[in-house]
Enzyme design. Structure first.
Site, PDB file in Angstrom:
ATOM      1  N   ASP A  69     -13.136  -8.661   4.210  1.00  0.00           N
ATOM      2  CA  ASP A  69     -14.246  -8.733   3.495  1.00  0.00           C
ATOM      3  C   ASP A  69     -14.745 -10.027   3.400  1.00  0.00           C
ATOM      4  O   ASP A  69     -16.073 -10.168   3.354  1.00  0.00           O
ATOM      5  CB  ASP A  69     -13.919  -8.066   1.781  1.00  0.00           C
ATOM      6  CG  ASP A  69     -14.153  -6.566   1.730  1.00  0.00           C
ATOM      7  OD1 ASP A  69     -13.944  -5.910   2.961  1.00  0.00           O
ATOM      8  OD2 ASP A  69     -14.706  -6.232   0.622  1.00  0.00           O
ATOM      9  N   ASP A 103      -7.102  -6.685   4.326  1.00  0.00           N
ATOM     10  CA  ASP A 103      -8.114  -6.083   3.558  1.00  0.00           C
ATOM     11  C   ASP A 103      -9.056  -7.151   2.701  1.00  0.00           C
ATOM     12  O   ASP A 103     -10.133  -7.182   3.047  1.00  0.00           O
ATOM     13  CB  ASP A 103      -7.554  -5.163   2.540  1.00  0.00           C
ATOM     14  CG  ASP A 103      -8.386  -4.401   1.759  1.00  0.00           C
ATOM     15  OD1 ASP A 103      -9.456  -3.906   2.141  1.00  0.00           O
ATOM     16  OD2 ASP A 103      -8.228  -4.394   0.370  1.00  0.00           O
ATOM     17  N   TYR A 139       0.653  -1.110   0.005  1.00  0.00           N
ATOM     18  CA  TYR A 139       0.164   0.056  -0.010  1.00  0.00           C
ATOM     19  C   TYR A 139       0.542   1.215   0.021  1.00  0.00           C
ATOM     20  O   TYR A 139       0.419   2.097  -0.690  1.00  0.00           O
ATOM     21  CB  TYR A 139      -1.007   0.042   1.407  1.00  0.00           C
ATOM     22  CG  TYR A 139      -2.258  -0.640   1.147  1.00  0.00           C
ATOM     23  CD1 TYR A 139      -2.354  -2.148   1.006  1.00  0.00           C
ATOM     24  CD2 TYR A 139      -3.566   0.045   1.286  1.00  0.00           C
ATOM     25  CE1 TYR A 139      -3.730  -2.563   0.760  1.00  0.00           C
ATOM     26  CE2 TYR A 139      -4.756  -0.503   1.029  1.00  0.00           C
ATOM     27  CZ  TYR A 139      -4.679  -1.834   0.829  1.00  0.00           C
ATOM     28  OH  TYR A 139      -6.126  -2.413   0.863  1.00  0.00           O
ATOM     29  N   ASP A 148      -3.448 -18.002   0.527  1.00  0.00           N
ATOM     30  CA  ASP A 148      -4.276 -18.499  -0.206  1.00  0.00           C
ATOM     31  C   ASP A 148      -5.030 -19.837   0.787  1.00  0.00           C
ATOM     32  O   ASP A 148      -6.425 -19.903   0.743  1.00  0.00           O
ATOM     33  CB  ASP A 148      -3.750 -19.189  -1.471  1.00  0.00           C
ATOM     34  CG  ASP A 148      -2.072 -19.876  -1.171  1.00  0.00           C
ATOM     35  OD1 ASP A 148      -1.829 -20.102   0.060  1.00  0.00           O
ATOM     36  OD2 ASP A 148      -1.669 -20.764  -2.132  1.00  0.00           O
ATOM     37  N   LYS A 166       2.558 -15.146   3.008  1.00  0.00           N
ATOM     38  CA  LYS A 166       2.930 -16.008   1.808  1.00  0.00           C
ATOM     39  C   LYS A 166       4.401 -16.089   1.587  1.00  0.00           C
ATOM     40  O   LYS A 166       5.234 -15.686   0.811  1.00  0.00           O
ATOM     41  CB  LYS A 166       2.408 -15.137   0.471  1.00  0.00           C
ATOM     42  CG  LYS A 166       2.467 -15.804  -0.912  1.00  0.00           C
ATOM     43  CD  LYS A 166       1.483 -16.699  -0.893  1.00  0.00           C
ATOM     44  CE  LYS A 166       1.686 -17.635  -2.285  1.00  0.00           C
ATOM     45  NZ  LYS A 166       0.756 -18.598  -2.485  1.00  0.00           N
TER      46      LYS A 166
HETATM   47  C1  IPM Z   1     -10.678  -0.417   3.528  1.00  0.00           C
HETATM   48  C2  IPM Z   1     -10.756   0.075   2.209  1.00  0.00           C
HETATM   49  C3  IPM Z   1      -9.638   0.873   1.987  1.00  0.00           C
HETATM   50  C4  IPM Z   1      -8.212  -0.138   2.028  1.00  0.00           C
HETATM   51  C5  IPM Z   1      -9.250   1.525   0.705  1.00  0.00           C
HETATM   52  C6  IPM Z   1     -10.625   2.383   0.531  1.00  0.00           C
HETATM   53  C7  IPM Z   1      -8.127   2.432   0.485  1.00  0.00           C
HETATM   54  O1  IPM Z   1     -10.758  -1.081   1.243  1.00  0.00           O
HETATM   55  O2  IPM Z   1     -10.615   0.314   4.392  1.00  0.00           O
HETATM   56  O3  IPM Z   1     -10.691  -1.697   3.725  1.00  0.00           O
HETATM   57  O4  IPM Z   1      -7.871  -0.859   1.147  1.00  0.00           O
HETATM   58  O5  IPM Z   1      -7.710  -0.075   3.405  1.00  0.00           O
HETATM   59 MN    MN Z   2     -11.228  -3.231   2.092  1.00  0.00          MN
END
Ligand code: IPM
Ligand code: MN
Ligand code: NAD
Length: 357
Positions: free
Chosen positions: A251, A247, A136, A223, A191
């Site tokens: 999700d 990240d 990042y 993975d 990884k």
């Molecule tokens: C999160 C988002 C951010 C990240 C983006 C918007 C920069 O996906 O907070 O999870 O990747 O950290």
């Molecule tokens: Mn995110």
């Protein structure tokens, strides 16, 4: 207690409004609330996604509640002007390197998980995501090679101190869960079979483990971790991982619970305030442009982020518990947004949480 509210873009303002109602209902003594511009909204008003005055406000606050940033109309701007730079800039400028992303099943919600209920029921994981390093924040470029081909370039790295400090946060979290009798395992996800960044990560996590003999440490390749998370999420207690993997896995974890509209997060550093640890709190989801402005967004992740703020930054554990219980009760009573197969709108969900507070 000085609180900065940064609503941002898309559904940000809609969900922030519901969190604000909950905050107001608590009637906290001595509370001061500020509002600041971030993201595409800030770019339009000030020409920058993270204006200096917003950053000053963030620095002066005891805690920050952040909605979401991201606006499809800004996707072709130069990268440093895009809405996402607001959240990345706050995290890095304020040294908020430790991102706590808990994912827990709510009673009655098992059928809404993307997993079979008997598997979904087991999930109670805390993902500890490093937030200020990795690919990042490395050097990046969109450039031309000598032969004229275009190349995208992002440098991935971790320095040992960056790994060590997030490892300590994760070990302490696992230790805390061991003391409460709700866990005590830490799985480090990397990884290391391919990346030097990950090999260093693994080495440093192993070195740090010596200070936490009561925590059971394991390692998993990312993975496999993605696969195991849907196969058997109950095997995980605390997971520690880098910025990019964290990240993605968080999700994914949200769908084991039922919806991304439920997952809250805390971004913490080392700075202490009068009331607790300085931090930024936000849902893990984004600005959801596809449903923005329609009153359909689930504000629960935002409201649960407020609860995390009360717990970690403001020393108001009992208020945090109350909010979390009110959200859990609303879910149990079948107050479900479209993201969970129901038809409750943003304001209706806010009403339901307030009524149960
Ligand atoms: C999160 C988002 C951010 C990240 C983006 C918007 C920069 O996906 O907070 O999870 O990747 O950290
Ligand atoms: Mn995110
Ligand atoms: P997203 O999280 O915004 O949306 C993904 C999907 O989940 C969409 O279908 C959306 O409608 C749904 N969703 C998300 N939150 C919801 C909620 N509270 N209630 C109901 N449904 C919800 O991810 P995306 O579509 O990949 O990204 C959209 C924008 O948000 C992009 O600009 C991205 O960069 C940004 N983003 C910002 C943050 C942040 O501010 N921290 C986080 C992630 C993405």
């Amino acid at each position: 207690m000085k609180i900065a509210l940064f609503a941002g873009d898309g559904i940000g303002p809609e969900i922030m409004e519901q969190a604000r109602r909950v905050l107001d209902a608590l009637n906290l003594p001595g509370i001061v609330v500020w509002e600041g511009d971030v993201g595409g909204a800030a770019y339009r008003r000030h020409g920058h996604p993270l204006p200096e005055e917003t950053l000053q406000m963030a620095r002066a606050a005891d805690a920050i509640l952040f909605g979401a940033v991201g606006d499809p109309e800004c996707d072709n701007l130069e990268r440093h002007l895009r809405p996402e730079q607001a959240i990345l800039g706050l995290r890095s400028n304020l040294d908020l390197f430790a991102n706590l992303r808990p994912a827990t099943m709510y009673p009655g919600l098992e059928d809404m998980s993307a997993l079979r209920p008997e598997i979904a029921r087991q999930i109670d994981v805390l993902i500890v995501r490093e937030l200020n390093g990795d690919v990042y924040f490395g050097e990046k470029a969109m450039r031309k090679l000598e032969d004229g081909r275009r190349q995208g370039y992002d440098f991935m790295s971790y320095a040992e101190d960056e790994v060590r400090r997030i490892a300590h946060v994760a070990f302490r979290a696992a230790q805390g869960r061991a003391e409460k009798g709700t866990g005590g395992k830490l799985c480090s996800v990397d990884k290391a079979n391919v990346l030097e960044t990950s090999q260093l990560w693994r080495d440093v996590v192993i070195e740090t483990a010596a200070e936490y003999p009561e925590v059971e440490l394991s390692h998993m390749y990312v993975d496999n971790a993605a696969m195991q998370l849907v196969k058997d999420p109950g095997q995980f207690d605390v997971v520690v991982t880098g910025n990019l993997f964290g990240d993605i896995l968080s999700d994914q974890a949200s769908m084991c619970v039922g919806s991304i509209g439920l997952l809250a997060s805390a971004a913490l550093g080392e700075r202490q305030t009068e009331f607790g640890t300085f931090g930024l709190y936000e849902p893990i989801h984004g600005s959801a442009p596809d449903i923005a402005g329609k009153g359909l967004a689930n504000p629960m992740a935002m409201i649960l982020s407020l609860a995390m703020m009360l717990r970690h930054s403001l020393g108001r554990e009992a208020d945090a518990d109350r909010i979390e219980a009110a959200v859990a009760k609303a879910l149990q009573d079948g107050v479900l947004g479209g993201d969970l197969g129901g038809d409750a709108g943003t304001v209706e969900i806010g009403d339901a949480v307030l009524a149960r507070l």
